[in-house]
Motif scaffolding. Structure first.
Motif, mmCIF file in Angstrom:
data_model
loop_
_atom_site.group_PDB
_atom_site.id
_atom_site.type_symbol
_atom_site.label_atom_id
_atom_site.label_comp_id
_atom_site.label_asym_id
_atom_site.label_seq_id
_atom_site.Cartn_x
_atom_site.Cartn_y
_atom_site.Cartn_z
ATOM 1 N N LYS A 661 0.813 -1.222 0.000
ATOM 2 C CA LYS A 661 0.000 0.000 0.000
ATOM 3 C C LYS A 661 0.847 1.273 0.000
ATOM 4 O O LYS A 661 0.310 2.373 -0.170
ATOM 5 N N VAL A 662 2.179 1.151 0.172
ATOM 6 C CA VAL A 662 3.047 2.327 0.079
ATOM 7 C C VAL A 662 4.093 2.181 -1.030
ATOM 8 O O VAL A 662 4.923 3.066 -1.222
ATOM 9 N N VAL A 663 4.053 1.073 -1.768
ATOM 10 C CA VAL A 663 5.004 0.836 -2.856
ATOM 11 C C VAL A 663 4.414 1.386 -4.150
ATOM 12 O O VAL A 663 3.376 0.919 -4.618
ATOM 13 N N GLU A 664 5.069 2.372 -4.743
ATOM 14 C CA GLU A 664 4.578 2.910 -6.008
ATOM 15 C C GLU A 664 4.872 1.944 -7.151
ATOM 16 O O GLU A 664 5.818 1.162 -7.110
ATOM 17 N N ASN A 665 4.046 2.031 -8.187
ATOM 18 C CA ASN A 665 4.205 1.187 -9.369
ATOM 19 C C ASN A 665 5.533 1.407 -10.075
ATOM 20 O O ASN A 665 6.027 0.516 -10.770
ATOM 21 N N SER A 666 6.098 2.605 -9.927
ATOM 22 C CA SER A 666 7.240 2.981 -10.745
ATOM 23 C C SER A 666 8.225 3.804 -9.931
ATOM 24 O O SER A 666 7.926 4.246 -8.816
ATOM 25 N N VAL A 667 9.398 4.018 -10.516
ATOM 26 C CA VAL A 667 10.389 4.915 -9.922
ATOM 27 C C VAL A 667 9.932 6.334 -10.237
ATOM 28 O O VAL A 667 10.245 6.887 -11.287
ATOM 29 N N ALA A 668 9.166 6.896 -9.336
ATOM 30 C CA ALA A 668 8.527 8.190 -9.576
ATOM 31 C C ALA A 668 9.031 9.272 -8.633
ATOM 32 O O ALA A 668 8.550 10.395 -8.658
ATOM 33 N N LEU A 669 10.022 8.927 -7.790
ATOM 34 C CA LEU A 669 10.512 9.871 -6.792
ATOM 35 C C LEU A 669 11.990 9.631 -6.557
ATOM 36 O O LEU A 669 12.434 8.480 -6.560
#
Length: 669
Positions: A661-669
């Motif tokens: 629930k805190v893992v983003e789908n992509s390297v976005a940060l």
């Protein structure tokens, strides 16, 4: 005459709509419709309200739909604007419904072609119009997504002059841009550090450092402030901090680390040899940092060591440091420090290790192994795989924002004027050397967490939550990927003859791993199993692995003494020469500290439009099987999240970085 009911949906993004005239043409296996003006009773607000529904009439059925053509033309009273259509739905007179996923910005007046949502491998695309549109799309993408050699000896990147030079479809949303820039500009003030960013003075005492570091405390950061000096917490971070990638089981001491039994204190009467045989001794070796010329910060030479750290698993399952050597070559002026030394000798040795860990983590574990790898995967996908391909549909959600965040990283963090050049020990020439050395150490097995854990001998280490959660997450992703790809590729021969798949992996091998032999990175795919494993690695790297090494940066580095960007004094060459005063003089200066805190704060702040693992707001798949697999994937991720939440209730330091629930789908940060 036969009628086709066409519904065009505009994306739910800021400024996604258009005041331009929009036209559509339907293209089928038996013909095509006239170019039809799309409008409705709500004109000119049709393309701001989400959907517009019109009837396209043809003299006869045009057969099975292959693609739609969209273009927009400016009104004479308005300048041309941009439009973000989400999808087109067409209901045919035969009762069939066709979906055309778009999810792209249209910024010009050219005709744009979009394929029907049913995934097609290259050898399935038999119709001449399908082949033509496929080839045209890839020709355009090869021009839009060109490779660039940012630094010799590291993975290639996308060629661009800056974020605004990137194709619109891969840029930040308005929301993401606004929040990112706001945090970048206001980070120091949000942390209560305004007015300190220009001070080159040393910290006068620990009380002052505590006082200016107490704003925006997370629960874990507060714990770090209280426990950073403790050996148990020092050892814990090698397993569950932001860099769980260096520690390995030690069965034989390195020749350059001459630790003897009389130096260390082990439980009972055990010797080092005994404990190594039992699998209770662990090593962290920062050899990639050896021989580097450290940066100059505030006009002062900085110091970056290449330590070796020996740790012991105690009978109560604590991982305790037992010996630290701060330079690679044994010498009289390179003592081996132990917990039995004076308080500040031992603490100073640990501080040098933590500073080395910061630089190793940021440049190798975080930047190279997640950000740069994700960019290579994304650029190769966008250059070689059309939207109608099942691999594109599967992987494009895991490329979101990656190209822009990396563009910003190159400009703001690792450039000659970036944060690392100004404040980190590894800035300057050392940065390039570390990145080159790091890439030469990357193997395929080291990017696959089950193989990596086995190779480092960490299968049964207690309290290793990165491993526990990571292996479960890998298995969930693998099961999902296997289900999707096995639906489209039943036989190995189908993988072998898919030229677009082969171009994708070939481009990755060439531009990501620089055709280095011996890495284990495949140059081509020969089996379905090979394809499934590699795609699993890609998704895990872009989502879970990045979260594991990124999300906790402010938690563990927001308190500078636990993770110094740089150090201003050399390590002690003899024992008994340290004190709190020498420690304070060794710490980075005030401006280095607060700018470092502000940077890790920025890099840990997720935006409100983040898309988390398993969420697919952009619907690329239309077939029932992959859509059902997505539902199963979401259920499995939810179950893992609940299990992690229950586990964390009993932990003194909860481990949340691989919670779906805190893992983003992509390297976005």
């Amino acid at each position: 005459m036969v009628d086709y009911i066409v519904t065009v949906a505009t994306g739910d993004l800021a400024f996604a709509g258009t005041f331009n005239n929009v036209y559509i043409k339907l293209v089928g296996t038996k013909g095509e419709s006239d170019r039809t003006w799309l409008t409705s009773l709500k004109w000119p607000l049709s393309f701001y309200s989400g959907t517009v529904c019109v009837t396209v009439s043809c003299p006869f059925s045009i057969g099975k739909l292959i693609l739609v053509e969209l273009d927009k033309q400016p009104l004479f009273v308005y300048l041309e604007d941009n439009w973000f259509p989400a999808k087109v739905e067409v209901k045919s007179p035969e009762g069939d419904t066709y979906n055309f996923p778009i999810y792209r910005w249209i910024t010009d007046s050219e005709v744009h072609r979009f394929r029907e949502a049913t995934a097609l491998r290259v050898f399935d695309d038999a119709h001449p119009l399908g082949k033509y549109s496929r080839d045209q799309e890839l020709m355009e993408r090869e021009e839009d997504y060109r490779w660039d050699e940012y630094l010799e000896g590291i993975p290639y990147s996308i060629r661009s002059e800056g974020p605004l030079d990137l194709p619109c479809e891969v840029r930040f949303s308005f929301t993401k841009t606004t929040e990112f820039l706001f945090t970048a500009v206001t980070g120091l003030s949000e942390l209560g550090l305004s007015g300190l960013s220009d001070s080159t003075e040393n910290w006068p005492d620990m009380e002052t450092l505590h006082r200016v570091s107490c704003s925006k405390l997370t629960n874990i950061l507060e714990y770090v402030q209280e426990h950073w000096k403790e050996d148990t917490f020092f050892g814990y971070q090698f397993l569950n901090g932001v860099n769980p990638m260096l520690i390995q089981r030690c069965s034989v001491l390195p020749n350059n680390f001459p630790v003897t039994d009389d130096m260390v204190s082990l439980s009972g009467q055990h010797t080092l040899a005994d404990e190594m045989k039992k699998g209770n001794i662990f090593l962290c070796d920062y050899k990639r940092l050896d021989g580097l010329k450290a940066n100059v910060v505030n006009g002062k030479k900085q110091y970056l060591m290449a330590p070796l750290v020996l740790l012991h698993k105690t009978p109560d399952d604590q991982l305790m440091p037992i010996a630290i050597q701060l330079k690679q070559t044994p010498a009289d002026d390179n003592p081996i420090f132990c917990p039995t030394d004076s308080e500040y000798d031992w603490l100073t040795a640990k501080i040098f290790v933590r500073s080395a860990d910061f630089n190793e983590h940021q440049l190798n574990v975080h930047l190279l192994r997640t950000h740069f790898m994700a960019e290579v995967f994304a650029v190769s996908l966008l250059r070689n795989v059309p939207m109608v391909h099942p691999l594109y549909k599967l992987l494009v959600p895991h490329t979101r924002y990656t190209l822009q965040i990396n563009n910003l990283a190159r400009g703001l963090l690792i450039s000659k004027t970036g944060v690392f050049a100004k404040f980190a020990a590894s800035g300057g020439k050392a940065l390039r050397t570390i990145l080159k050395r790091s890439l030469s150490s990357v193997t395929y097995r080291s990017l696959c967490i089950p193989d990596d854990i086995a190779d480092r001998g960490l299968e049964d280490v207690p309290n290793f939550y990165y491993r526990d959660d990571g292996l479960k997450l890998w298995e969930i992703i693998h099961r999902f990927v296997q289900g999707v790809l096995s639906f489209y590729y039943i036989y190995d021969s189908e993988v072998q003859k898919d030229s677009e798949l082969q171009m994708w992996i070939s481009d990755i091998y060439k531009h990501g791993f620089l055709t280095q032999p011996g890495t284990g990175i495949p140059e081509s795919f020969t089996t379905v199993a090979e394809l499934v494993k590699f795609v699993t690695m890609v998704i895990f790297t872009c989502s879970g692995q990045h979260s594991a090494v990124n999300a906790g940066q402010f938690d563990y580095s927001g308190w500078m003494p636990n993770t110094p960007f740089t150090l201003q004094r050399p390590p002690p060459t003899t024992k008994g020469t340290t004190s709190e005063t020498t420690m304070l003089k060794t710490f980075p200066a005030v401006n280095t500290t607060v700018n470092g805190m502000s940077t890790v704060y920025l890099l840990s702040r997720q935006s409100t439009d983040s898309v988390y693992l398993g969420q697919y707001p952009l619907e690329h798949f239309s077939e029932k099987k992959p859509r059902k697999l997505i539902e199963d994937f979401q259920r499995d991720l939810h179950e893992l999240s609940e299990a992690i939440t229950v586990r964390n209730v009993d932990l003194e330091v909860p481990y949340t970085y691989l919670d779906p629930k805190v893992v983003e789908n992509s390297v976005a940060l």
